[in-house]
Design an enzyme around this catalytic site. Structure first.
Site, short mmCIF file in Angstrom:
data_model
loop_
_atom_site.label_atom_id
_atom_site.label_comp_id
_atom_site.label_asym_id
_atom_site.label_seq_id
_atom_site.Cartn_x
_atom_site.Cartn_y
_atom_site.Cartn_z
N HIS A 435 -7.44 5.54 9.35
CA HIS A 435 -6.47 6.71 9.50
C HIS A 435 -6.14 7.49 8.22
O HIS A 435 -5.64 8.58 8.25
CB HIS A 435 -5.54 6.57 10.49
CG HIS A 435 -5.13 7.63 11.44
ND1 HIS A 435 -5.23 8.84 10.93
CD2 HIS A 435 -4.62 7.56 12.64
CE1 HIS A 435 -4.76 9.76 12.05
NE2 HIS A 435 -4.59 8.99 12.95
N ARG A 436 -6.29 6.68 7.11
CA ARG A 436 -5.98 7.28 5.94
C ARG A 436 -6.74 8.48 5.35
O ARG A 436 -6.41 9.39 4.82
CB ARG A 436 -5.99 6.14 4.56
CG ARG A 436 -4.72 5.20 4.65
CD ARG A 436 -5.21 3.94 3.71
NE ARG A 436 -6.72 3.39 3.82
CZ ARG A 436 -7.05 2.49 2.95
NH1 ARG A 436 -6.19 2.15 1.87
NH2 ARG A 436 -8.24 1.88 3.24
#
Length: 464
Positions: A435-436
């Site tokens: 999700h980064r």
């Protein structure tokens, strides 16, 4: 008469900064004549099983390590008696570019009939890559060094005169090593309060066995009974090789990348029908086609519209690295544990080429022959859990990758088709992403595109 010398071959760094390897088996014995690049040993790194070629042509004088021993990079594993002729054909010259066979000498070239330590850095010379730190020590010869002298004397008396000095010189500079034993034996010694330095090993090459420890303690029968009872209830296996590397990589990934997993169940009847048509086509005669083949191609197509999933988070440089190529990783279960070799530049391959690459990749992985280079550099991966009858899961990212797709089992199930309930072939897709790097929208669009292709392969025409 041709002069000879002894040259050592030290365990090289077999890729990706590996620090140790286990000797699985020797393909040669003391006294055997070997040729340049002949396979002399099979070793297991943290990633794969690798065959080691000989950097010299000559006669095996000493095998420094026994099968089953974990050896640090830079440690001598075999010594050769070679002709001091300096030619690669018969004089024992090292193979070109072989880091583990670089000759060094503090006093220049030796006289004919002398001894050279191959791959051993001179006292004040820069350290060679893959050989560990330059260490200066003195002390009494180690058990291994004394055993090697005796081995050379017994196996090849005619070479003992030139082999003993190199082993003796090695003994003068070696750190007294930890007694050679296995983890269960070391645990038994700890439990009995025994210092293994005081125990003489009767196993191959001086290996300390369980019986050696029990005999030393003077309590042979009692520990043996305990061990027998334990062996019926539990089995202990040392954590090493592929299993050790995989565990470390998965822990690193799980605690570094914030995983998000999404699921999508789709009707893949059209894909399975296409697969059956292709299997009967002359164009694909002799090719192995499976749902994984089609799914892999679908992943490659879906990435064209969703390139964010083919990227990497570079923490050290605080950069997002966008890959303009796809090294497609395929998770493979092997007898030695899970490996994820990858197909280089998979986006350039046709469906037939991809089929061939997948077949070769899985066959090589299961035989334990995958090279370290094929296990590194992946950009996105697929794990086919459907072959085990599993519908969905939450796969863990391969370190350095932004996404991984899990393919579930293809099952017949009731499904709404053309506004009617019908029996259709259904599959669940699971997508985990970092999700980064990947926002929820980007991950969802990729998964939706992948599902659309597998539900209706004709959708590929709208995406290329």
């Amino acid at each position: 008469m041709t002069a000879t010398m002894i040259k050592e071959f030290r365990l090289p760094d077999l890729g990706e900064g590996l620090t140790e390897s286990e000797i699985l088996s020797w393909k040669v014995a003391v006294g055997d004549t070997v040729t340049l690049n002949q396979v002399i040993a099979e070793v297991e790194t943290a990633k794969a099983v690798v065959e080691l070629p000989s950097p010299f042509a000559g006669v095996v004088a000493v095998l420094h390590e026994q099968p089953g021993t974990v050896v640090e990079v830079g440690k001598p594993i075999v010594s050769f008696e070679v002709d001091d002729a300096g030619s690669s054909n018969g004089g024992g010259a090292p193979a070109a570019g072989d880091r583990s066979a670089v000759e060094t000498s503090a006093k220049g070239a030796p006289a004919a009939g002398g001894i050279e330590a191959v791959g051993a850095p001179a006292k004040r010379e820069p350290n060679l890559v893959g050989y560990g730190a330059v260490v200066e020590h003195s002390g009494r010869p180690t058990r291994r060094a004394r055993a090697q002298v005796q081995e050379v004397r017994s196996a090849r008396p005619e070479t003992a005169a030139i082999a003993e000095p190199v082993v003796a010189r090695q003994a003068e500079t070696e750190i007294p090593e930890r007694p050679r034993s296995t983890p269960p034996v070391r645990k038994l010694a700890r439990d009995l309060g025994i210092d293994l330095q005081l125990v003489s090993g009767t196993g191959p090459g001086g290996l300390i066995t369980r019986a050696d420890v029990q005999n030393f303690s003077g309590a042979v029968e009692a520990p043996a009974e305990v061990a027998a009872g334990q062996s019926e209830r539990e089995t202990r296996t040392p954590i090493k090789g592929v299993r050790k590397f995989t565990a470390a990589a998965m822990v690193q990934s799980a605690f570094t990348a914030p995983h998000v997993t999404e699921f999508l169940t789709i009707d893949v009847t059209a894909t399975m029908e296409l697969l059956n048509r292709l299997k009967g086509s002359r164009a694909f005669e002799g090719y192995k086609l499976t749902p994984l083949t089609i799914a892999a191609k679908a992943v490659l197509v879906a990435l064209r519209n969703n390139p964010t999933l083919n990227s990497r988070w570079d923490e050290a440089n605080q950069e997002i690295v966008q890959f303009n190529y796809v090294n497609l990783g395929i998770a493979a279960a092997t007898p030695r544990g899970l490996t994820v070799p990858n197909i280089k530049d998979a986006e350039r391959l046709s469906l037939r080429e991809l089929s061939t690459a997948l077949t070769e990749l899985t066959d090589t992985a299961r035989s334990g022959k995958t090279s370290p280079s094929d296990l590194s550099g992946g950009t996105i991966s697929i794990t086919n859990i459907g072959v085990f009858g599993i519908d969905a899961g939450t796969p863990i990212l391969n370190p350095g990758e932004a996404a991984i797709v899990a393919l579930g089992a293809v099952r017949k199930a009731p499904w709404v088709h053309n506004d009617q309930i019908a029996v259709r072939q259904v599959m669940s897709l699971s997508l985990s992403f970092d999700h980064r790097l990947v926002d929820g929208e980007q991950g969802s669009r990729f998964l939706a595109d992948l599902g659309a292709i597998l539900a209706d392969p004709a959708m590929v025409m709208t995406m290329i």
